[in-house]
Design an enzyme around this catalytic site. Structure first.
Site, PDB file in Angstrom:
ATOM      1  N   ASP A  67       0.812  -1.216   0.000  1.00  0.00           N
ATOM      2  CA  ASP A  67       0.000   0.000   0.000  1.00  0.00           C
ATOM      3  C   ASP A  67       0.845   1.267   0.000  1.00  0.00           C
ATOM      4  O   ASP A  67       2.055   1.221   0.214  1.00  0.00           O
ATOM      5  CB  ASP A  67      -0.966  -0.013   1.209  1.00  0.00           C
ATOM      6  CG  ASP A  67      -0.321  -0.548   2.482  1.00  0.00           C
ATOM      7  OD1 ASP A  67       0.915  -0.498   2.592  1.00  0.00           O
ATOM      8  OD2 ASP A  67      -1.048  -1.031   3.360  1.00  0.00           O
ATOM      9  N   ASP A 136      -7.464  -2.551  14.294  1.00  0.00           N
ATOM     10  CA  ASP A 136      -8.850  -2.887  13.909  1.00  0.00           C
ATOM     11  C   ASP A 136      -8.915  -4.172  13.069  1.00  0.00           C
ATOM     12  O   ASP A 136      -9.930  -4.473  12.460  1.00  0.00           O
ATOM     13  CB  ASP A 136      -9.511  -1.725  13.151  1.00  0.00           C
ATOM     14  CG  ASP A 136      -8.833  -1.403  11.815  1.00  0.00           C
ATOM     15  OD1 ASP A 136      -7.807  -2.057  11.476  1.00  0.00           O
ATOM     16  OD2 ASP A 136      -9.312  -0.504  11.097  1.00  0.00           O
ATOM     17  N   HIS A 138      -7.116  -4.929  10.370  1.00  0.00           N
ATOM     18  CA  HIS A 138      -6.890  -4.839   8.913  1.00  0.00           C
ATOM     19  C   HIS A 138      -5.580  -5.503   8.495  1.00  0.00           C
ATOM     20  O   HIS A 138      -4.634  -5.564   9.275  1.00  0.00           O
ATOM     21  CB  HIS A 138      -6.936  -3.377   8.418  1.00  0.00           C
ATOM     22  CG  HIS A 138      -5.812  -2.489   8.872  1.00  0.00           C
ATOM     23  ND1 HIS A 138      -5.998  -1.166   9.204  1.00  0.00           N
ATOM     24  CD2 HIS A 138      -4.483  -2.709   9.021  1.00  0.00           C
ATOM     25  CE1 HIS A 138      -4.836  -0.621   9.526  1.00  0.00           C
ATOM     26  NE2 HIS A 138      -3.897  -1.535   9.431  1.00  0.00           N
ATOM     27  N   GLU A 143      -9.686  -2.065   5.478  1.00  0.00           N
ATOM     28  CA  GLU A 143     -10.351  -1.717   6.728  1.00  0.00           C
ATOM     29  C   GLU A 143     -11.622  -2.549   6.901  1.00  0.00           C
ATOM     30  O   GLU A 143     -12.087  -3.179   5.946  1.00  0.00           O
ATOM     31  CB  GLU A 143     -10.684  -0.220   6.700  1.00  0.00           C
ATOM     32  CG  GLU A 143      -9.462   0.689   6.580  1.00  0.00           C
ATOM     33  CD  GLU A 143      -8.620   0.741   7.859  1.00  0.00           C
ATOM     34  OE1 GLU A 143      -8.608  -0.228   8.643  1.00  0.00           O
ATOM     35  OE2 GLU A 143      -7.947   1.772   8.056  1.00  0.00           O
TER      36      GLU A 143
HETATM   37  C1  F6R Z   1       1.273  -1.222   5.969  1.00  0.00           C
HETATM   38  C2  F6R Z   1       0.241  -2.206   6.255  1.00  0.00           C
HETATM   39  C3  F6R Z   1      -0.601  -2.074   7.490  1.00  0.00           C
HETATM   40  C4  F6R Z   1       0.240  -2.275   8.746  1.00  0.00           C
HETATM   41  C5  F6R Z   1      -0.627  -2.176   9.997  1.00  0.00           C
HETATM   42  C6  F6R Z   1       0.192  -2.298  11.258  1.00  0.00           C
HETATM   43  O1  F6R Z   1       1.928  -1.529   4.766  1.00  0.00           O
HETATM   44  O2  F6R Z   1       0.050  -3.101   5.486  1.00  0.00           O
HETATM   45  O3  F6R Z   1      -1.615  -3.037   7.449  1.00  0.00           O
HETATM   46  O4  F6R Z   1       0.864  -3.526   8.691  1.00  0.00           O
HETATM   47  O5  F6R Z   1      -1.320  -0.974  10.007  1.00  0.00           O
HETATM   48  O6  F6R Z   1       1.059  -1.222  11.368  1.00  0.00           O
HETATM   49  P1  F6R Z   1       2.180  -1.191  12.499  1.00  0.00           P
HETATM   50  O7  F6R Z   1       3.149  -2.261  12.161  1.00  0.00           O
HETATM   51  O8  F6R Z   1       2.810   0.167  12.382  1.00  0.00           O
HETATM   52  O9  F6R Z   1       1.489  -1.421  13.784  1.00  0.00           O
END
Ligand code: F6R
Length: 261
Positions: A67, A136, A138, A143
Site C-alpha cells: 500500500d 482494527d 486490517h 479496513e
Molecule cells: C502497511 C500495512 C498495514 C500495517 C498495519 C500495522 O503496509 O500493510 O496493514 O501492517 O497498520 O502497522 P504497524 O506495524 O505500524 O502497527
C-alpha cells in the site's frame, strides 16, 4: 494456519526473516510482497544483516508493496516509498526496476490499480507476502467491511487507523485519509502469507483474526482461508488467544513429524 508464539519481538522478527530467506534461497527470482509500519522494522533489519553477513541475494528478486498513502510524494518522509528505501532497499542489492510500490500520486487510480494487479500476474504472482495487522484487524489497508474478494483499489482509512498512524506525523490532521491498497483477494493469491504482530495493542485483533469467525469486519481473519499462512507473534500479542497451549504443543511436536522419503 500456523501460529508461532515467540518470547520477544526480536526473536519473532529473526524467525520471520528466516522464513523469507528460505523462500529466496530456494527460488532466487522469487516475488516478495512487502509491508510497512513499525512491526516489520526488525524483520527488515535482519534481512539486511542476512544480505551483508550471509550473502542473501536480492539481485533477481521482484517486490510488490501492499500500500501507499494517496497524495504523498515518494520523497515525503512518511510515504511508504521513503520507508522502504530507508529500511530495506538502499541496504540490499535489489535492482530499482524490480521494485513496485503503489503510486500515491497517480491521477488515474483505477488505471493504476489495474496495472498493479496485472503487473503482479506478469511477474508470476507473489511467492511470499509479509503482512502486519492493524489494531482494527486490517491487513494492508483493508479496513473493516472490505470485501474478502477485494482487489487493489483506493480505500478510505478508518478513524482508528488514522489515530494509530498519527504517531508518525507532526499532527493528526497530516495523516492522509486515503490509500491505495492491495485487496484481500489480491493478498490471498500469494503462495505463502507471513503475518507478524507484536505488543499488547495488537492482542485483541490477533485473537479475532486467529480464533474468531472469518469476517470482512476483521480482514486478517481471511488468513484462515489460505492454505499456507503463518503468523508470528510475541507474548504480548498472544495475550487474548484462548488456545496458546495448543499452538505451543503443535510447534513443539512438529519437528518429530514423519518426513517424506
Ligand atoms: C502497511 C500495512 C498495514 C500495517 C498495519 C500495522 O503496509 O500493510 O496493514 O501492517 O497498520 O502497522 P504497524 O506495524 O505500524 O502497527
Amino acid at each position: 494456519m500456523e501460529v508461532i508464539i515467540c518470547p520477544s519481538y526480536d526473536e519473532m522478527s529473526v524467525r520471520a526473516a528466516q522464513e523469507v530467506a528460505v523462500v529466496l534461497n530456494t527460488k532466487p527470482n522469487a516475488v516478495l510482497g512487502l509491508a510497512t509500519g513499525s512491526t516489520p522494522l526488525a524483520l527488515y533489519k535482519e534481512l539486511v544483516r542476512l544480505h551483508k553477513d550471509e550473502g542473501l541475494d536480492f539481485s533477481q528478486v521482484t517486490t510488490f508493496n501492499l500500500d501507499e498513502y494517496v497524495c504523498l510524494n515518494p520523497t515525503h518522509e512518511q510515504s511508504y516509498h521513503y520507508f522502504m528505501q530507508e529500511h530495506l532497499f538502499q541496504h540490499i542489492n535489489i535492482p530499482p526496476e524490480s521494485i513496485h510500490i503503489p503510486s500515491g500520486t497517480t491521477r488515474n487510480h483505477v488505471a493504476f490499480c489495474d496495472w498493479y494487479e496485472n503487473r503482479i500476474k506478469e511477474c508470476g504472482g507473489i511467492d511470499i507476502q509479509i503482512l502486519g495487522i492493524g489494531s482494527d484487524g486490517h491487513i494492508a489497508f483493508n479496513e473493516p467491511g472490505s470485501s474478502l474478494g477485494s482487489r487493489t483499489r483506493i480505500k478510505t482509512l478508518a478513524k482508528v487507523t488514522i489515530d494509530d498512524n498519527a504517531r508518525f506525523f507532526k499532527k493528526a490532521e497530516d495523516v492522509p485519509i486515503y490509500a491505495i491498497t492491495m485487496g484481500v483477494g489480491t493478498i490471498l493469491e500469494a503462495r505463502k502469507l507471513l503475518l507478524v504482530a507484536n505488543g499488547d495493542g495488537k492482542a485483541g485483533a490477533v485473537a479475532q483474526a486467529i480464533e474468531g469467525p472469518v469476517t470482512s469486519m476483521i480482514t486478517a481473519s481471511a488468513l484462515q482461508l489460505h492454505p499456507d499462512s503463518v503468523i508470528y507473534i510475541d507474548e504480548a500479542a498472544s495475550a487474548s488467544l484462548k488456545m496458546c497451549d495448543y499452538y505451543r504443543w503443535i510447534q513443539d511436536n512438529k519437528p518429530g513429524a514423519p518426513k517424506p522419503e
